[in-house]
Design a protein around this motif. Structure first.
Motif, PDB file in Angstrom:
ATOM      1  N   CYS A 145       2.137  12.577 -16.817  1.00  0.00           N
ATOM      2  CA  CYS A 145       3.241  11.706 -17.239  1.00  0.00           C
ATOM      3  C   CYS A 145       3.346  11.625 -18.602  1.00  0.00           C
ATOM      4  O   CYS A 145       2.775  10.946 -19.207  1.00  0.00           O
ATOM      5  CB  CYS A 145       3.292  10.538 -16.471  1.00  0.00           C
ATOM      6  SG  CYS A 145       4.750   9.618 -16.876  1.00  0.00           S
ATOM      7  N   HIS A 183      12.509  -2.256 -18.226  1.00  0.00           N
ATOM      8  CA  HIS A 183      12.412  -1.460 -19.535  1.00  0.00           C
ATOM      9  C   HIS A 183      12.833  -2.580 -20.676  1.00  0.00           C
ATOM     10  O   HIS A 183      11.871  -2.392 -21.750  1.00  0.00           O
ATOM     11  CB  HIS A 183      13.581  -0.324 -19.438  1.00  0.00           C
ATOM     12  CG  HIS A 183      12.936   0.662 -18.662  1.00  0.00           C
ATOM     13  ND1 HIS A 183      11.735   1.165 -18.647  1.00  0.00           N
ATOM     14  CD2 HIS A 183      13.647   1.407 -17.611  1.00  0.00           C
ATOM     15  CE1 HIS A 183      11.565   2.455 -17.883  1.00  0.00           C
ATOM     16  NE2 HIS A 183      12.811   2.323 -17.429  1.00  0.00           N
ATOM     17  N   CYS A 198       2.678   4.667 -14.525  1.00  0.00           N
ATOM     18  CA  CYS A 198       2.158   5.210 -13.416  1.00  0.00           C
ATOM     19  C   CYS A 198       0.994   5.984 -13.609  1.00  0.00           C
ATOM     20  O   CYS A 198       0.176   6.028 -14.601  1.00  0.00           O
ATOM     21  CB  CYS A 198       3.377   6.262 -13.246  1.00  0.00           C
ATOM     22  SG  CYS A 198       3.306   7.883 -13.876  1.00  0.00           S
ATOM     23  N   SER A 218      10.877   0.311  -8.838  1.00  0.00           N
ATOM     24  CA  SER A 218      10.866   1.613  -9.423  1.00  0.00           C
ATOM     25  C   SER A 218      12.106   1.918 -10.107  1.00  0.00           C
ATOM     26  O   SER A 218      11.940   2.790 -11.077  1.00  0.00           O
ATOM     27  CB  SER A 218      10.153   2.571  -8.577  1.00  0.00           C
ATOM     28  OG  SER A 218      10.850   2.794  -7.443  1.00  0.00           O
ATOM     29  N   ARG A 261       5.408  10.367 -20.794  1.00  0.00           N
ATOM     30  CA  ARG A 261       5.892   8.820 -21.678  1.00  0.00           C
ATOM     31  C   ARG A 261       4.603   7.961 -21.228  1.00  0.00           C
ATOM     32  O   ARG A 261       4.176   7.362 -22.058  1.00  0.00           O
ATOM     33  CB  ARG A 261       6.992   8.200 -20.894  1.00  0.00           C
ATOM     34  CG  ARG A 261       8.054   9.587 -21.488  1.00  0.00           C
ATOM     35  CD  ARG A 261       9.456   8.805 -21.061  1.00  0.00           C
ATOM     36  NE  ARG A 261       9.867   9.313 -19.777  1.00  0.00           N
ATOM     37  CZ  ARG A 261      10.737   8.823 -19.064  1.00  0.00           C
ATOM     38  NH1 ARG A 261      11.920   7.888 -19.385  1.00  0.00           N
ATOM     39  NH2 ARG A 261      11.065   9.158 -17.763  1.00  0.00           N
ATOM     40  N   CYS A 262       4.145   7.753 -19.851  1.00  0.00           N
ATOM     41  CA  CYS A 262       3.073   6.922 -19.788  1.00  0.00           C
ATOM     42  C   CYS A 262       1.727   7.193 -20.526  1.00  0.00           C
ATOM     43  O   CYS A 262       1.185   6.343 -20.995  1.00  0.00           O
ATOM     44  CB  CYS A 262       2.684   6.645 -18.348  1.00  0.00           C
ATOM     45  SG  CYS A 262       4.011   5.941 -17.276  1.00  0.00           S
ATOM     46  N   ASP A 279       8.762   5.551 -18.596  1.00  0.00           N
ATOM     47  CA  ASP A 279       8.738   5.771 -17.138  1.00  0.00           C
ATOM     48  C   ASP A 279       8.696   4.618 -16.074  1.00  0.00           C
ATOM     49  O   ASP A 279       7.988   3.755 -16.439  1.00  0.00           O
ATOM     50  CB  ASP A 279       7.527   6.928 -17.076  1.00  0.00           C
ATOM     51  CG  ASP A 279       7.372   7.218 -15.367  1.00  0.00           C
ATOM     52  OD1 ASP A 279       8.420   7.220 -14.584  1.00  0.00           O
ATOM     53  OD2 ASP A 279       6.303   7.047 -14.871  1.00  0.00           O
ATOM     54  N   SER A 280       9.492   4.486 -15.302  1.00  0.00           N
ATOM     55  CA  SER A 280       9.583   3.310 -14.437  1.00  0.00           C
ATOM     56  C   SER A 280       8.932   3.661 -13.137  1.00  0.00           C
ATOM     57  O   SER A 280       8.718   2.621 -12.159  1.00  0.00           O
ATOM     58  CB  SER A 280      11.188   3.009 -14.038  1.00  0.00           C
ATOM     59  OG  SER A 280      11.731   4.263 -13.293  1.00  0.00           O
ATOM     60  N   SER A 281       8.062   4.861 -12.691  1.00  0.00           N
ATOM     61  CA  SER A 281       7.770   5.073 -11.207  1.00  0.00           C
ATOM     62  C   SER A 281       6.629   4.035 -11.187  1.00  0.00           C
ATOM     63  O   SER A 281       6.206   3.852  -9.914  1.00  0.00           O
ATOM     64  CB  SER A 281       7.408   6.464 -11.116  1.00  0.00           C
ATOM     65  OG  SER A 281       6.493   6.861 -12.247  1.00  0.00           O
TER      66      SER A 281
END
Ligand SMILES: [Zn+2]
Length: 260
Positions: free
Chosen positions: A251, A166, A246, A160, A253-254, A196-198
């Motif tokens: 969220c 990315h 995510c 994460s 961005r997602c 988002d990286s979550s």
């Protein structure tokens, strides 16, 4: 108590002495380390061909009142943060969320740092990768590292926080965003800002066979080649265009990626 020798053995067990690496780390699980963060850095520098880390600085960012649509952002929402935003400088502290190891690396005498106002990278013996960064291609150093058979090393953290994912997302054509930051006395546009990286740790099960992992004290170090990582991410997103997003309904961005 861990000391630098324990960490050196752990890094050496990864067998990456001839590979350039990008590192993400949380040191807390190691507890107290004799000779501190510097000892970890020295162990890394003697165990890998070169070391690069993100040196991101989010306090330079400003959110405008209006901007391009579908940009994963609520315009006009960060008025208080805008007031506190600071102009980027090359000696600005790395954002605390990135961790103390990156800050310790960037202040070392032989470290180089790129001058992107939000997404700077720092490294030692990593100049050939660092110089590839531009304002339009902020993650280019990761691509250059992959071309040199680079690896990602995760110290007590999961995917994460793995910025290299990315880069692989971008290779699949996934939407990137525009952000803004203060540089000198002006506000500059920063395209190519990632999502988002979550949700990224969903990649872990697809990398099991390619991951090297060493337990050290109460913590661990794991590593995977960027080539394997990129292939796994590209394959996953090809199968499912919403992979690695995510699950949070708020969220920005997602949701922007889901809608594009
Ligand atoms: Zn998200």
């Amino acid at each position: 108590m861990l000391d630098s020798t324990d960490l050196k053995f752990a890094f050496e067990d990864l067998n990456l002495a001839d590979k350039p690496v990008i590192v993400h780390a949380s040191l807390r699980p190691f507890g107290y380390i004799k000779s501190g963060v510097d000892a970890i850095l020295r162990a890394m520098l003697s165990s890998f061909k070169s070391v690069m880390m993100p040196a991101f600085t989010y306090k330079t960012m400003v959110t405008p009142e209006v901007g391009p649509p579908n940009n994963g952002i609520i315009y006009g929402s960060e008025k208080d943060l805008n007031k506190m935003a600071q102009a980027f400088t090359l000696n600005m502290r790395v954002d605390p969320i990135i961790g103390i190891l990156a800050e310790t690396l960037q202040i070392r005498p032989f470290a180089t740092r790129t001058n992107h106002p939000i997404l700077s990278f720092t490294g030692i013996r990593a100049d050939e990768f660092l110089i590839t960064q531009t304002m339009t291609e902020p993650l280019a150093p990761i691509g250059a590292l992959a071309n040199a058979d680079g690896w990602v090393v995760l110290i007590n953290v999961d995917h994460s926080v793995n910025t290299s994912i990315h880069y692989a997302e971008k290779l699949t054509g996934r939407r990137q965003f525009i952000r803004w930051a203060i540089m000198g006395n002006r506000i500059v546009e920063c395209p190519g800002f990632p999502g988002d990286s979550s949700g990224f740790n969903a990649i872990a099960e697809h990398l099991k066979a390619d991951t090297r992992r060493v337990e050290v004290g109460a913590g661990f170090v794991q590593a995977v080649s960027l080539k394997c990582l990129f292939e796994a991410v590209q394959e996953l997103i090809k199968k499912d265009p919403l992979a690695l997003l995510c699950q949070r309904s708020d969220c920005e961005r997602c949701n922007a990626i889901r809608g594009s």
